[in-house]
Design a protein around this motif. Structure first.
Motif: not given
Length: 527
Positions: A3-6, A29-31, A65-70, A203-209
Protein backbone atom coordinates in the motif's frame (compact mmCIF):
# COMPACT_ATOMS: atom_id res chain seq x y z
CA UNK A 1 2.09 -4.51 -4.21
CA UNK A 2 2.57 -2.71 -0.90
CA UNK A 3 0.00 0.00 0.00
CA UNK A 4 3.00 2.30 0.49
CA UNK A 5 4.13 1.82 -3.10
CA UNK A 6 3.54 5.11 -4.95
CA UNK A 7 5.63 5.01 -8.12
CA UNK A 8 7.19 2.05 -9.89
CA UNK A 9 9.19 1.36 -13.04
CA UNK A 10 9.64 -2.22 -14.22
CA UNK A 11 12.12 -3.11 -16.95
CA UNK A 12 12.02 0.45 -18.31
CA UNK A 13 13.91 0.62 -21.62
CA UNK A 14 14.30 3.82 -23.64
CA UNK A 15 15.74 3.96 -27.16
CA UNK A 16 16.50 6.87 -29.46
CA UNK A 17 16.70 5.11 -32.80
CA UNK A 18 19.49 2.54 -32.52
CA UNK A 19 20.85 4.05 -29.29
CA UNK A 20 19.64 2.52 -26.00
CA UNK A 21 19.69 5.27 -23.38
CA UNK A 22 18.15 3.22 -20.55
CA UNK A 23 18.18 -0.58 -20.37
CA UNK A 24 15.77 -2.61 -18.20
CA UNK A 25 15.62 -0.26 -15.21
CA UNK A 26 13.68 -1.34 -12.10
CA UNK A 27 12.91 1.40 -9.57
CA UNK A 28 10.24 2.21 -7.02
CA UNK A 29 9.41 5.07 -4.64
CA UNK A 30 7.21 4.56 -1.58
CA UNK A 31 5.06 7.19 0.09
CA UNK A 32 7.09 9.33 2.45
CA UNK A 33 10.38 8.06 1.01
CA UNK A 34 13.29 9.79 -0.73
CA UNK A 35 15.01 7.73 -3.42
CA UNK A 36 18.11 9.16 -5.09
CA UNK A 37 19.38 8.29 -8.58
CA UNK A 38 23.11 8.92 -8.95
CA UNK A 39 25.65 8.42 -11.71
CA UNK A 40 27.79 10.34 -14.16
CA UNK A 41 26.36 12.70 -16.77
CA UNK A 42 24.87 10.66 -19.59
CA UNK A 43 24.14 7.67 -17.34
CA UNK A 44 20.41 7.89 -18.06
CA UNK A 45 19.15 9.46 -14.82
CA UNK A 46 17.20 12.38 -16.31
CA UNK A 47 16.11 10.39 -19.38
CA UNK A 48 14.57 7.76 -17.10
CA UNK A 49 12.50 10.35 -15.24
CA UNK A 50 11.43 12.18 -18.40
CA UNK A 51 10.54 8.91 -20.10
CA UNK A 52 8.52 7.76 -17.11
CA UNK A 53 6.33 10.87 -17.41
CA UNK A 54 6.03 10.84 -21.21
CA UNK A 55 8.13 13.99 -21.65
CA UNK A 56 10.55 12.71 -24.29
CA UNK A 57 10.28 13.69 -27.99
CA UNK A 58 7.90 11.91 -30.34
CA UNK A 59 9.49 8.87 -31.90
CA UNK A 60 11.27 7.80 -28.72
CA UNK A 61 10.77 4.09 -28.07
CA UNK A 62 9.71 3.35 -24.48
CA UNK A 63 9.18 -0.18 -23.22
CA UNK A 64 8.42 -1.59 -19.79
CA UNK A 65 5.82 -0.89 -17.13
CA UNK A 66 5.18 2.52 -15.53
CA UNK A 67 2.79 2.73 -12.58
CA UNK A 68 1.72 5.60 -10.30
CA UNK A 69 -0.62 5.20 -7.32
CA UNK A 70 -1.84 1.89 -8.70
CA UNK A 71 -2.52 3.26 -12.21
CA UNK A 72 -0.89 2.03 -15.39
CA UNK A 73 0.54 5.19 -16.96
CA UNK A 74 0.58 3.64 -20.43
CA UNK A 75 -3.24 3.69 -20.45
CA UNK A 76 -3.61 7.44 -19.76
CA UNK A 77 -5.11 9.81 -22.31
CA UNK A 78 -3.44 13.13 -23.20
CA UNK A 79 -5.90 14.97 -20.92
CA UNK A 80 -5.14 12.64 -18.01
CA UNK A 81 -1.39 13.09 -18.54
CA UNK A 82 -1.80 16.88 -18.39
CA UNK A 83 -3.77 16.64 -15.15
CA UNK A 84 -1.20 14.29 -13.65
CA UNK A 85 1.92 16.31 -14.56
CA UNK A 86 2.10 19.46 -12.48
CA UNK A 87 -0.76 18.22 -10.30
CA UNK A 88 -0.22 14.88 -8.57
CA UNK A 89 3.35 14.70 -9.88
CA UNK A 90 5.64 17.73 -9.67
CA UNK A 91 8.86 18.00 -11.67
CA UNK A 92 11.82 20.27 -10.97
CA UNK A 93 13.79 20.53 -14.20
CA UNK A 94 17.57 20.75 -14.34
CA UNK A 95 17.93 24.00 -16.31
CA UNK A 96 15.55 26.67 -14.99
CA UNK A 97 16.28 29.36 -17.59
CA UNK A 98 15.14 27.11 -20.43
CA UNK A 99 12.13 25.86 -18.43
CA UNK A 100 10.75 29.29 -17.52
CA UNK A 101 8.93 31.36 -20.15
CA UNK A 102 11.03 34.49 -20.81
CA UNK A 103 7.93 36.43 -21.93
CA UNK A 104 5.96 36.08 -18.69
CA UNK A 105 6.59 37.36 -15.19
CA UNK A 106 7.30 35.01 -12.30
CA UNK A 107 3.90 35.73 -10.77
CA UNK A 108 2.06 34.99 -14.00
CA UNK A 109 3.83 31.65 -14.48
CA UNK A 110 3.11 30.53 -10.93
CA UNK A 111 -0.47 31.75 -11.29
CA UNK A 112 -0.93 29.70 -14.45
CA UNK A 113 -0.22 26.38 -12.75
CA UNK A 114 -2.51 27.32 -9.83
CA UNK A 115 -5.32 28.23 -12.23
CA UNK A 116 -4.96 25.06 -14.33
CA UNK A 117 -4.83 22.60 -11.43
CA UNK A 118 -6.71 24.34 -8.61
CA UNK A 119 -8.80 26.99 -10.33
CA UNK A 120 -7.25 29.74 -8.17
CA UNK A 121 -7.49 33.30 -9.48
CA UNK A 122 -7.20 36.87 -8.26
CA UNK A 123 -6.26 37.56 -4.64
CA UNK A 124 -6.44 33.90 -3.64
CA UNK A 125 -3.82 33.07 -6.27
CA UNK A 126 -1.61 36.01 -5.23
CA UNK A 127 -1.69 34.91 -1.58
CA UNK A 128 -0.66 31.38 -2.58
CA UNK A 129 2.13 32.70 -4.84
CA UNK A 130 3.53 34.84 -2.00
CA UNK A 131 3.41 31.82 0.30
CA UNK A 132 5.24 29.63 -2.23
CA UNK A 133 7.99 32.18 -2.91
CA UNK A 134 8.50 32.65 0.83
CA UNK A 135 8.66 28.86 1.32
CA UNK A 136 11.63 28.61 -1.03
CA UNK A 137 13.43 31.47 0.78
CA UNK A 138 13.16 34.14 -1.93
CA UNK A 139 13.46 37.76 -0.72
CA UNK A 140 11.34 40.76 -1.80
CA UNK A 141 8.39 38.53 -2.75
CA UNK A 142 6.15 41.27 -4.17
CA UNK A 143 8.98 42.60 -6.32
CA UNK A 144 9.85 39.12 -7.59
CA UNK A 145 6.25 38.42 -8.61
CA UNK A 146 6.49 41.18 -11.21
CA UNK A 147 10.04 40.24 -12.32
CA UNK A 148 10.96 38.36 -15.50
CA UNK A 149 13.23 35.27 -15.45
CA UNK A 150 16.20 37.10 -17.00
CA UNK A 151 16.18 39.56 -14.08
CA UNK A 152 16.85 36.79 -11.54
CA UNK A 153 20.08 35.06 -10.64
CA UNK A 154 20.54 31.38 -11.54
CA UNK A 155 19.81 30.32 -7.98
CA UNK A 156 16.70 32.48 -7.78
CA UNK A 157 15.38 30.95 -11.01
CA UNK A 158 15.98 27.49 -9.62
CA UNK A 159 13.98 28.34 -6.51
CA UNK A 160 11.11 29.66 -8.66
CA UNK A 161 11.08 26.27 -10.43
CA UNK A 162 10.87 24.52 -7.06
CA UNK A 163 7.97 26.78 -6.04
CA UNK A 164 6.13 25.85 -9.27
CA UNK A 165 6.73 22.14 -8.68
CA UNK A 166 5.30 22.15 -5.15
CA UNK A 167 2.48 24.61 -5.91
CA UNK A 168 -0.21 21.92 -6.11
CA UNK A 169 0.97 19.74 -3.19
CA UNK A 170 2.01 16.77 -5.37
CA UNK A 171 2.04 13.18 -4.15
CA UNK A 172 5.30 12.56 -6.01
CA UNK A 173 8.02 15.12 -6.61
CA UNK A 174 10.75 14.36 -9.15
CA UNK A 175 13.68 16.71 -8.53
CA UNK A 176 16.29 16.70 -11.30
CA UNK A 177 19.38 18.37 -9.82
CA UNK A 178 17.19 20.71 -7.71
CA UNK A 179 20.11 22.42 -5.98
CA UNK A 180 22.61 22.58 -8.85
CA UNK A 181 22.61 26.38 -9.11
CA UNK A 182 22.16 27.07 -5.40
CA UNK A 183 24.72 28.06 -2.80
CA UNK A 184 25.36 25.70 0.08
CA UNK A 185 23.22 27.51 2.66
CA UNK A 186 20.20 27.56 0.36
CA UNK A 187 20.85 23.91 -0.61
CA UNK A 188 20.47 23.01 3.03
CA UNK A 189 17.27 25.06 3.37
CA UNK A 190 15.71 23.71 0.16
CA UNK A 191 16.39 20.07 1.03
CA UNK A 192 15.03 20.66 4.50
CA UNK A 193 11.90 22.17 2.91
CA UNK A 194 11.48 19.21 0.55
CA UNK A 195 11.98 16.82 3.45
CA UNK A 196 9.36 18.67 5.49
CA UNK A 197 6.86 18.54 2.60
CA UNK A 198 7.58 14.85 2.12
CA UNK A 199 6.90 14.09 5.78
CA UNK A 200 3.87 16.38 6.08
CA UNK A 201 2.03 15.01 3.03
CA UNK A 202 3.54 11.50 2.88
CA UNK A 203 4.91 12.56 -0.49
CA UNK A 204 7.37 10.45 -2.45
CA UNK A 205 10.57 12.19 -3.58
CA UNK A 206 12.73 10.99 -6.47
CA UNK A 207 15.97 12.95 -6.24
CA UNK A 208 18.31 12.98 -9.24
CA UNK A 209 21.70 14.35 -8.29
CA UNK A 210 25.45 14.13 -8.86
CA UNK A 211 26.10 15.63 -5.40
CA UNK A 212 26.85 12.59 -3.26
CA UNK A 213 27.20 14.63 -0.06
CA UNK A 214 23.65 15.87 -0.55
CA UNK A 215 22.39 12.36 -1.36
CA UNK A 216 24.06 10.88 1.68
CA UNK A 217 22.37 13.36 4.01
CA UNK A 218 18.87 13.31 2.53
CA UNK A 219 18.08 10.04 0.70
CA UNK A 220 16.61 6.88 2.22
CA UNK A 221 17.66 4.68 -0.70
CA UNK A 222 20.10 5.06 -3.60
CA UNK A 223 20.01 3.75 -7.17
CA UNK A 224 23.38 3.90 -8.98
CA UNK A 225 23.34 4.08 -12.79
CA UNK A 226 26.02 3.91 -15.46
CA UNK A 227 25.60 3.96 -19.26
CA UNK A 228 21.84 3.47 -18.84
CA UNK A 229 22.31 0.36 -16.70
CA UNK A 230 21.44 -0.26 -13.05
CA UNK A 231 24.73 -0.83 -11.19
CA UNK A 232 23.56 -1.28 -7.61
CA UNK A 233 20.93 -0.03 -5.18
CA UNK A 234 20.02 -0.24 -1.53
CA UNK A 235 19.64 1.76 1.69
CA UNK A 236 21.83 4.86 1.60
CA UNK A 237 24.09 3.95 4.57
CA UNK A 238 24.72 0.49 3.12
CA UNK A 239 25.61 1.73 -0.37
CA UNK A 240 27.92 4.47 0.92
CA UNK A 241 29.62 2.48 3.67
CA UNK A 242 29.88 -0.86 1.86
CA UNK A 243 29.58 -0.33 -1.92
CA UNK A 244 29.53 -3.58 -3.89
CA UNK A 245 30.36 -2.17 -7.32
CA UNK A 246 33.73 -0.71 -8.28
CA UNK A 247 31.97 2.12 -10.10
CA UNK A 248 30.07 3.13 -6.94
CA UNK A 249 33.36 3.28 -5.03
CA UNK A 250 34.82 5.50 -7.76
CA UNK A 251 31.88 7.91 -7.43
CA UNK A 252 32.23 8.08 -3.66
CA UNK A 253 35.98 8.69 -3.84
CA UNK A 254 35.69 11.39 -6.53
CA UNK A 255 36.05 14.44 -4.27
CA UNK A 256 37.74 17.59 -5.65
CA UNK A 257 41.26 17.57 -4.26
CA UNK A 258 44.66 19.12 -4.77
CA UNK A 259 45.50 22.82 -4.71
CA UNK A 260 46.26 25.39 -7.40
CA UNK A 261 49.79 25.61 -8.77
CA UNK A 262 51.68 28.23 -6.69
CA UNK A 263 51.70 31.67 -8.26
CA UNK A 264 55.02 33.18 -9.34
CA UNK A 265 56.21 36.01 -7.12
CA UNK A 266 56.78 38.35 -10.08
CA UNK A 267 53.35 37.74 -11.67
CA UNK A 268 52.05 41.02 -13.07
CA UNK A 269 48.49 42.34 -12.62
CA UNK A 270 46.21 41.45 -15.55
CA UNK A 271 42.84 42.76 -14.34
CA UNK A 272 42.19 45.58 -11.89
CA UNK A 273 39.00 47.30 -10.79
CA UNK A 274 38.82 50.51 -8.78
CA UNK A 275 35.56 51.53 -7.08
CA UNK A 276 33.52 49.37 -9.44
CA UNK A 277 29.75 49.43 -8.84
CA UNK A 278 26.64 48.26 -10.69
CA UNK A 279 23.14 49.72 -10.36
CA UNK A 280 19.91 48.94 -12.19
CA UNK A 281 17.18 51.58 -12.55
CA UNK A 282 13.73 50.46 -11.46
CA UNK A 283 10.69 51.00 -13.70
CA UNK A 284 8.67 54.14 -12.99
CA UNK A 285 5.15 53.37 -11.67
CA UNK A 286 2.23 55.18 -13.27
CA UNK A 287 1.68 58.61 -11.68
CA UNK A 288 4.23 57.90 -8.96
CA UNK A 289 7.88 58.89 -8.49
CA UNK A 290 10.53 56.53 -9.79
CA UNK A 291 11.88 54.39 -6.91
CA UNK A 292 15.62 54.43 -6.12
CA UNK A 293 17.86 52.36 -8.35
CA UNK A 294 18.73 48.85 -7.22
CA UNK A 295 22.39 48.56 -6.19
CA UNK A 296 23.52 45.12 -7.37
CA UNK A 297 27.24 45.64 -6.57
CA UNK A 298 28.43 48.30 -4.15
CA UNK A 299 31.77 50.04 -4.90
CA UNK A 300 34.64 47.58 -4.61
CA UNK A 301 38.23 47.19 -5.74
CA UNK A 302 40.04 44.01 -6.74
CA UNK A 303 43.12 42.77 -8.57
CA UNK A 304 43.85 39.58 -10.50
CA UNK A 305 47.40 38.70 -11.52
CA UNK A 306 48.61 36.77 -14.56
CA UNK A 307 48.22 33.04 -13.89
CA UNK A 308 46.13 33.60 -10.76
CA UNK A 309 42.68 32.28 -9.86
CA UNK A 310 40.33 34.48 -7.84
CA UNK A 311 37.38 32.56 -6.41
CA UNK A 312 34.17 34.58 -5.99
CA UNK A 313 31.69 33.02 -3.57
CA UNK A 314 28.43 34.01 -1.94
CA UNK A 315 24.76 33.13 -1.91
CA UNK A 316 22.68 33.30 -5.09
CA UNK A 317 21.70 36.90 -5.73
CA UNK A 318 24.79 38.23 -3.92
CA UNK A 319 26.14 39.83 -7.12
CA UNK A 320 28.77 37.29 -8.22
CA UNK A 321 27.67 36.97 -11.86
CA UNK A 322 26.81 40.67 -12.06
CA UNK A 323 30.32 41.57 -10.90
CA UNK A 324 31.93 39.25 -13.45
CA UNK A 325 29.75 40.56 -16.28
CA UNK A 326 30.61 44.15 -15.38
CA UNK A 327 34.36 43.40 -15.29
CA UNK A 328 34.32 42.22 -18.92
CA UNK A 329 31.94 44.97 -20.07
CA UNK A 330 28.84 42.83 -20.55
CA UNK A 331 26.97 45.12 -18.15
CA UNK A 332 27.26 48.88 -17.68
CA UNK A 333 29.09 49.86 -14.51
CA UNK A 334 30.72 52.80 -12.75
CA UNK A 335 34.40 52.87 -11.82
CA UNK A 336 37.68 51.97 -13.51
CA UNK A 337 38.45 48.62 -15.16
CA UNK A 338 42.03 47.93 -16.28
CA UNK A 339 42.82 44.90 -18.45
CA UNK A 340 46.35 44.27 -19.75
CA UNK A 341 47.32 47.94 -19.27
CA UNK A 342 44.19 49.15 -21.08
CA UNK A 343 41.34 51.18 -19.56
CA UNK A 344 38.59 48.77 -20.53
CA UNK A 345 35.85 51.06 -19.23
CA UNK A 346 36.88 53.75 -21.74
CA UNK A 347 36.81 51.49 -24.82
CA UNK A 348 33.92 50.96 -27.23
CA UNK A 349 33.26 49.71 -30.75
CA UNK A 350 36.13 48.03 -32.60
CA UNK A 351 38.64 48.81 -29.86
CA UNK A 352 36.54 46.93 -27.28
CA UNK A 353 35.91 44.04 -29.67
CA UNK A 354 39.66 43.62 -30.23
CA UNK A 355 40.22 43.42 -26.47
CA UNK A 356 37.53 40.74 -26.16
CA UNK A 357 39.93 38.26 -27.76
CA UNK A 358 41.81 38.34 -24.48
CA UNK A 359 38.94 37.30 -22.20
CA UNK A 360 36.09 34.82 -22.51
CA UNK A 361 33.23 33.68 -20.28
CA UNK A 362 31.61 30.32 -19.61
CA UNK A 363 28.02 31.00 -18.60
CA UNK A 364 26.15 29.30 -15.77
CA UNK A 365 23.45 27.77 -17.99
CA UNK A 366 25.23 25.87 -20.81
CA UNK A 367 22.07 24.90 -22.68
CA UNK A 368 20.72 28.44 -22.78
CA UNK A 369 24.02 29.76 -24.14
CA UNK A 370 24.37 27.17 -26.94
CA UNK A 371 22.40 27.70 -30.14
CA UNK A 372 20.08 24.71 -30.69
CA UNK A 373 20.24 25.28 -34.47
CA UNK A 374 24.00 24.95 -34.82
CA UNK A 375 26.17 21.81 -34.69
CA UNK A 376 28.80 21.74 -31.97
CA UNK A 377 31.71 22.41 -34.35
CA UNK A 378 30.07 25.64 -35.54
CA UNK A 379 29.25 26.71 -31.97
CA UNK A 380 32.85 26.22 -30.83
CA UNK A 381 34.39 27.90 -33.87
CA UNK A 382 32.03 30.88 -34.14
CA UNK A 383 34.19 33.19 -32.02
CA UNK A 384 37.37 31.97 -33.67
CA UNK A 385 36.02 32.75 -37.14
CA UNK A 386 34.91 36.21 -36.01
CA UNK A 387 38.20 37.21 -34.36
CA UNK A 388 40.51 35.39 -36.79
CA UNK A 389 38.91 35.48 -40.27
CA UNK A 390 42.33 34.92 -41.81
CA UNK A 391 42.46 31.27 -40.68
CA UNK A 392 41.92 28.60 -43.35
CA UNK A 393 39.36 25.82 -42.86
CA UNK A 394 42.04 23.22 -42.11
CA UNK A 395 43.44 25.40 -39.30
CA UNK A 396 39.96 26.02 -37.91
CA UNK A 397 39.21 22.29 -37.96
CA UNK A 398 42.44 21.56 -36.08
CA UNK A 399 41.65 24.19 -33.44
CA UNK A 400 38.14 22.70 -32.99
CA UNK A 401 39.59 19.21 -32.53
CA UNK A 402 42.16 20.56 -30.05
CA UNK A 403 39.46 22.33 -28.01
CA UNK A 404 37.32 19.18 -27.90
CA UNK A 405 40.30 17.10 -26.79
CA UNK A 406 40.98 19.64 -24.00
CA UNK A 407 37.54 18.96 -22.51
CA UNK A 408 37.62 15.18 -23.12
CA UNK A 409 35.09 15.09 -25.95
CA UNK A 410 35.75 13.09 -29.15
CA UNK A 411 36.27 15.12 -32.36
CA UNK A 412 33.38 13.39 -34.15
CA UNK A 413 30.86 14.96 -31.72
CA UNK A 414 31.29 18.22 -33.66
CA UNK A 415 28.61 17.08 -36.10
CA UNK A 416 25.98 16.68 -33.37
CA UNK A 417 23.65 19.27 -31.82
CA UNK A 418 23.40 20.48 -28.17
CA UNK A 419 20.15 18.60 -27.43
CA UNK A 420 21.96 15.32 -28.10
CA UNK A 421 24.26 15.80 -25.10
CA UNK A 422 23.81 15.52 -21.35
CA UNK A 423 23.96 18.61 -19.13
CA UNK A 424 27.56 17.91 -18.15
CA UNK A 425 28.61 17.36 -21.75
CA UNK A 426 27.01 20.66 -22.77
CA UNK A 427 29.04 22.42 -20.07
CA UNK A 428 32.23 20.98 -21.54
CA UNK A 429 31.20 22.23 -25.00
CA UNK A 430 30.76 25.73 -23.53
CA UNK A 431 34.25 25.55 -22.00
CA UNK A 432 35.74 24.37 -25.32
CA UNK A 433 34.15 27.37 -27.04
CA UNK A 434 35.88 29.68 -24.56
CA UNK A 435 39.27 27.96 -24.73
CA UNK A 436 39.52 27.92 -28.54
CA UNK A 437 40.50 31.62 -28.64
CA UNK A 438 43.34 30.99 -26.16
CA UNK A 439 42.35 33.95 -23.95
CA UNK A 440 44.46 35.43 -21.15
CA UNK A 441 41.48 35.64 -18.79
CA UNK A 442 38.68 33.12 -18.44
CA UNK A 443 35.55 33.94 -16.44
CA UNK A 444 34.05 30.68 -15.18
CA UNK A 445 30.51 31.13 -13.86
CA UNK A 446 29.65 27.94 -11.94
CA UNK A 447 31.56 25.80 -14.48
CA UNK A 448 31.19 22.58 -12.47
CA UNK A 449 27.62 23.03 -11.20
CA UNK A 450 26.11 20.68 -13.82
CA UNK A 451 28.87 18.08 -13.60
CA UNK A 452 29.14 14.93 -11.53
CA UNK A 453 32.08 14.59 -9.15
CA UNK A 454 34.19 12.36 -11.38
CA UNK A 455 33.94 14.84 -14.26
CA UNK A 456 34.53 17.73 -11.84
CA UNK A 457 37.86 16.19 -10.87
CA UNK A 458 38.82 15.80 -14.53
CA UNK A 459 37.75 19.35 -15.31
CA UNK A 460 39.62 20.85 -12.36
CA UNK A 461 42.77 19.03 -13.42
CA UNK A 462 42.23 20.18 -16.99
CA UNK A 463 41.79 23.82 -15.94
CA UNK A 464 44.93 23.64 -13.78
CA UNK A 465 46.96 22.19 -16.65
CA UNK A 466 45.69 24.78 -19.14
CA UNK A 467 46.43 27.55 -16.64
CA UNK A 468 49.99 26.33 -16.11
CA UNK A 469 50.63 25.82 -19.81
CA UNK A 470 49.31 29.19 -20.99
CA UNK A 471 49.57 31.38 -17.90
CA UNK A 472 45.79 31.88 -17.87
CA UNK A 473 44.01 33.89 -15.18
CA UNK A 474 40.64 32.68 -13.90
CA UNK A 475 37.78 34.55 -12.29
CA UNK A 476 36.11 31.50 -10.76
CA UNK A 477 32.52 31.86 -9.54
CA UNK A 478 31.15 28.95 -7.55
CA UNK A 479 28.96 28.01 -4.62
CA UNK A 480 30.95 24.77 -4.15
CA UNK A 481 33.66 25.63 -1.63
CA UNK A 482 35.42 22.29 -2.15
CA UNK A 483 35.91 23.18 -5.82
CA UNK A 484 36.99 26.73 -4.94
CA UNK A 485 39.57 25.38 -2.50
CA UNK A 486 40.99 23.11 -5.21
CA UNK A 487 41.17 25.91 -7.80
CA UNK A 488 41.61 29.35 -6.25
CA UNK A 489 44.68 31.19 -4.97
CA UNK A 490 42.58 33.94 -3.43
CA UNK A 491 38.91 34.21 -2.51
CA UNK A 492 36.42 37.10 -2.42
CA UNK A 493 33.17 36.69 -0.45
CA UNK A 494 30.10 38.68 -1.54
CA UNK A 495 26.81 39.23 0.26
CA UNK A 496 24.05 41.50 -1.06
CA UNK A 497 26.53 43.14 -3.44
CA UNK A 498 29.06 43.96 -0.70
CA UNK A 499 32.51 42.48 -0.14
CA UNK A 500 32.35 40.69 3.20
CA UNK A 501 36.00 39.64 3.20
CA UNK A 502 38.77 38.59 0.83
CA UNK A 503 42.19 37.05 1.13
CA UNK A 504 44.30 33.95 0.49
CA UNK A 505 41.90 31.07 -0.15
CA UNK A 506 43.31 28.47 2.22
CA UNK A 507 43.82 30.95 5.06
CA UNK A 508 40.33 32.34 4.68
CA UNK A 509 38.71 28.89 4.67
CA UNK A 510 40.70 27.81 7.71
CA UNK A 511 40.10 30.99 9.74
CA UNK A 512 37.17 33.03 8.40
CA UNK A 513 36.61 36.35 10.15
CA UNK A 514 33.03 37.01 9.05
CA UNK A 515 30.06 35.10 10.53
CA UNK A 516 28.63 34.97 7.01
CA UNK A 517 31.73 33.18 5.66
CA UNK A 518 31.63 30.85 8.65
CA UNK A 519 28.00 29.99 7.81
CA UNK A 520 28.93 29.21 4.20
CA UNK A 521 31.71 26.88 5.32
CA UNK A 522 29.54 25.14 7.93
CA UNK A 523 26.80 24.48 5.35
CA UNK A 524 29.26 23.01 2.85
CA UNK A 525 31.05 19.70 2.68
CA UNK A 526 34.08 21.39 4.26
CA UNK A 527 32.40 21.57 7.64
Amino acid sequence: MSDKRLFELRQLTIRFGAHTAVNSLDLHVDRGETVAMVGESGSGKSVSALGALGLLPAGTEIQGERRFDGRDLDTLSARQWNALRGGEIGFIFQEPMTSLNPLHSVGKQLGETLRLHQGLRGEAAKRRIRELLAQVKLPRVDELMSSWPHQLSGGQRQRVMIAMAIANDPQLLIADEPTTALDVTVQRDILALLGDLRDRYAMGLLLISHDLNLVRRHADRVVVMRHGEHVESGPTPTVFDSPQATYTRQLIDAVPDGRPVPLQDDAKPLLKANQLSVTFPRPKPFLRPRPPAFVAVEPLSLQLRQGETLGVVGESGSGKTTLASALIRLLPASGEIHFADQRLDLLSGDALRRQRRGFQIVFQDPYGSLSPRMPVADIISEGLRFHHPELEEAAVAERIAEALRDVDLPPDCGRRYPHEFSGGQRQRIAIARALILKPRLLVLDEPTSALDRTVQKQLIELLRNVQTRHGLSYLFISHDLAVVRAMAHRMLVLKDGKVVEQGECEALLEAPRSPYTQALIEASALS
